[in-house]
Design an enzyme around this catalytic site. Structure first.
Site, PDB file in Angstrom:
ATOM      1  N   ASP A  30       0.711  -1.133   0.010  1.00 55.81           N
ATOM      2  CA  ASP A  30       0.036   0.046   0.026  1.00 55.81           C
ATOM      3  C   ASP A  30       1.003   1.287   0.120  1.00 55.81           C
ATOM      4  O   ASP A  30       2.087   1.265   0.398  1.00 55.81           O
ATOM      5  CB  ASP A  30      -0.862  -0.104   1.069  1.00 55.81           C
ATOM      6  CG  ASP A  30      -2.096  -0.887   1.068  1.00 55.81           C
ATOM      7  OD1 ASP A  30      -2.103  -1.781   0.237  1.00 55.81           O
ATOM      8  OD2 ASP A  30      -3.021  -0.781   1.919  1.00 55.81           O
ATOM      9  N   HIS A  52       3.468  -2.256   3.261  1.00 55.65           N
ATOM     10  CA  HIS A  52       3.611  -0.954   2.654  1.00 55.65           C
ATOM     11  C   HIS A  52       4.964  -1.008   1.988  1.00 55.65           C
ATOM     12  O   HIS A  52       6.129  -0.871   2.630  1.00 55.65           O
ATOM     13  CB  HIS A  52       3.536   0.116   3.850  1.00 55.65           C
ATOM     14  CG  HIS A  52       2.206   0.172   4.325  1.00 55.65           C
ATOM     15  ND1 HIS A  52       1.873  -0.847   5.654  1.00 55.65           N
ATOM     16  CD2 HIS A  52       0.992   0.876   4.147  1.00 55.65           C
ATOM     17  CE1 HIS A  52       0.715  -0.627   5.747  1.00 55.65           C
ATOM     18  NE2 HIS A  52       0.148   0.352   5.071  1.00 55.65           N
TER      19      HIS A  52
HETATM   20 NI    NI Z   1      -2.611   3.214   3.556  1.00 56.75          NI
END
Ligand code: NI
Length: 560
Positions: A35, A177
């Site tokens: 992400d 992430h």
């Molecule tokens: Ni996010």
């Protein structure tokens, strides 16, 4: 009661033993997702994913995709799924419907621009936050997660790794992430471990497809475990049919997939040609293809087929009165200077004058064929013609000389330099060198008759005590001559037994393998420079003599 309790316990133990094995079965699927990126770490991550041939899903923020459009494109081309994580990460529940639309459409167009085509993008709502109003408003599947690695919080690769390995189950969607180096390195280690456990790591879209899910708009997906596991996307089949000037190539793959292919050997991408029907290839080609249900989803492994054309037949070169005449079914290109002929060489248009020492090489070039291998003809310095001798061969001058002298022959212009020397071949050469005196016919051997072409040479050699018969009455004319046997024969031919210096042998590691009866002979031939080692350290006394070796040994003996 007691018995039933034990049976239940036993069943539980069995289940516990079976469960971990099932989790490691080859059908276990999981989707790794990143992400908030792309970031400066994403390119390096893509490199590593390429090495592992693993496809993941990137939920990108529009504001970061704007900064790294080439990374977006590269990830897409490589077969990763590109998805949306809004433009700048607002909590959607706090936005109006119009503001939500704005976040999504802005991000979609940034991604479309980077990639170069219009795609649909799944959404991961920031913080996983949705409600009954937001879900229909986003108008696409909302992908949440089932494994939270907390990588943004720990910033610790080991902790990220532990979460992935300990928490991932069949059907998991794993949240990471690509904003942190620790997330990337922990993720890659986790991926390696999951792969070693038999996990198949796929994009979110492919995970849902494999589990029979339709990926419905406005629905939340946390994972995709379940009993259904559809097969992965089959590699396309590449079916070539030969035509007059090349191939007609058909591709096929699973129903509903599109096939993308290249014919120049490069890896196919989503920018490659879309297959719409059989295509023609003139000449050979390297065809590579993959299949995909949607380009922004999973894709099959790449199939490859190398299509080679038949080779044109070699040209025939003949020498007549110092000119070379060449024939072939196609165009002929030739060289006279030892260089390898190509279609850039001189084109044959009629007889080519040649002088002694010329080495002619020619190829045939025909449409629909690969260029032929080269034919060659050596018009030697002494006027011999050889199809299988080159001026660069170490034995060229020896072969040229012995053929010129009539001691050895090149039947049909073929000398066969690597051919084995048999006893009949050797004595024929020696007999010719001796001037072919009339033999006395004092011997009878059971395996040679008067009609044998080597009869006179064999009789002469036996009478001269050069060649001995065997106890069974044979002389074995077709037996191969070994190097030590050759040495013995040359040694016996000296009028007086020559002086022998056994020290000549000691520099060879294998001198002790010389048979006793041959040792003096080998030592003498080596010390006289008639026989040399097959290398600096090996004499190889029991290996057979080649025609090229015989030619050079005969020439060295003549120097006496
Ligand atoms: Ni996010």
């Amino acid at each position: 009661m007691k018995k039933r309790g034990i049976a239940l316990l036993l069943a539980l133990v069995l289940m516990l033993r079976i469960l971990p094995v099932q989790a490691q079965a080859a059908s276990a699927l999981a989707a790794i997702t990143f992400d908030d990126g792309p970031s400066k770490y994403t390119s390096g991550l893509l490199d590593e994913l390429d090495k592992r041939d693993v496809k993941v899903t990137f939920f990108m923020q529009g504001c970061n995709a704007e900064k790294y459009p080439s990374v977006v494109k590269r990830a897409y081309e490589a077969g990763h799924q590109i998805a949306s994580h809004t433009y700048n990460h607002p909590q959607l529940t706090k936005l109006s419907d119009k503001e939500i639309q704005n976040q999504l459409s802005t991000t979609d167009s940034i991604l479309n621009n980077a990639i170069g085509t219009n795609n649909s993008y799944m959404l991961r709502p920031p913080y996983g936050s949705t409600n009954e109003r937001v879900l229909p408003a986003i108008g696409r599947p909302a992908i949440i997660w089932s494994v939270d690695t907390l990588d943004w919080k720990s910033r610790n690769a080991d902790a990220v790794y532990q979460h992935i390995v300990n928490d991932t189950k069949d059907g998991s969607i794993v949240l990471l992430h690509d904003l942190y180096a620790t997330s990337v390195s922990g993720a890659l280690r986790g991926i390696d471990t999951l792969l070693s456990q038999g996990y198949e790591l796929v994009t979110v879209e492919e995970l849902l497809r494999r589990r029979g899910s339709d990926a419905v708009s406005g629905k939340k997906y946390f994972s995709a475990s379940g009993k259904t596991t559809l097969p992965g996307i089959s590699q396309p089949a590449i079916t070539p049919a030969e035509t007059e000037d090349g191939y007609l190539v058909s591709l096929s793959a699973d129903e509903g997939t599109a096939i993308y292919y290249t014919t120049d050997g490069t890896a196919p991408t989503s920018q490659s040609t879309l297959y719409t029907g059989p295509f023609r290839l003139e000449g050979g080609a390297d065809v590579k293809a993959f299949a995909a249900y949607t380009l922004n989803g999973g894709r099959s492994r790449v199939s490859e087929a190398t299509l080679e054309l038949p080779r044109a037949e070699k040209p025939v070169i003949t020498l007549t009165e110092d000119t070379a005449v060449m024939t072939s079914g196609g165009e002929i290109y030739y060289t006279l200077d030892g260089t390898v002929p190509t279609a850039a060489a001189a084109r044959y248009s009629g007889p080519v004058p040649v002088t002694a020492g010329t080495f002619i090489q020619a190829i045939a070039v025909q449409p629909g064929c690969r260029d032929s291998q080269a034919s060659s003809l050596l018009y030697s310095g002494l006027g011999n013609i050889f199809s299988d001798i080159r001026p660069t061969n170490w034995y060229y001058h020896a072969v040229d000389s012995v053929v010129f002298q009539g001691l050895m022959t090149a039947a049909n212009q073929t000398f066969s330099p690597e051919g084995t020397v048999r006893r009949r071949d050797l004595v024929t050469v020696l007999y010719r060198q001796a001037g072919q005196p009339e033999p006395l016919d004092t011997y009878i051997f059971s395996d040679v008759t008067g009609s044998d072409s080597a009869y006179a040479a064999i009789m002469w050699a036996a009478e001269q005590n050069i060649l001995s018969g065997f106890e069974d009455g044979t002389i074995r004319p077709d037996a191969a001559v070994t190097r030590e046997q050759l040495a013995v024969i040359l040694y016996r031919m000296r009028p007086e037994p020559p002086e022998v210096d056994p020290a000549a042998l000691y520099s060879f590691e294998d001198w002790e393998s010389i048979q006793d009866y041959a040792r003096d002979a080998v030592a003498w031939t080596v010390s006289q420079g008639i026989l040399s080692g097959v290398s600096d350290t090996l004499l190889s006394p029991d290996s057979t003599v080649t025609r090229a070796q015989l030619a050079s040994i005969v020439l060295r003996c003549q120097a006496f």
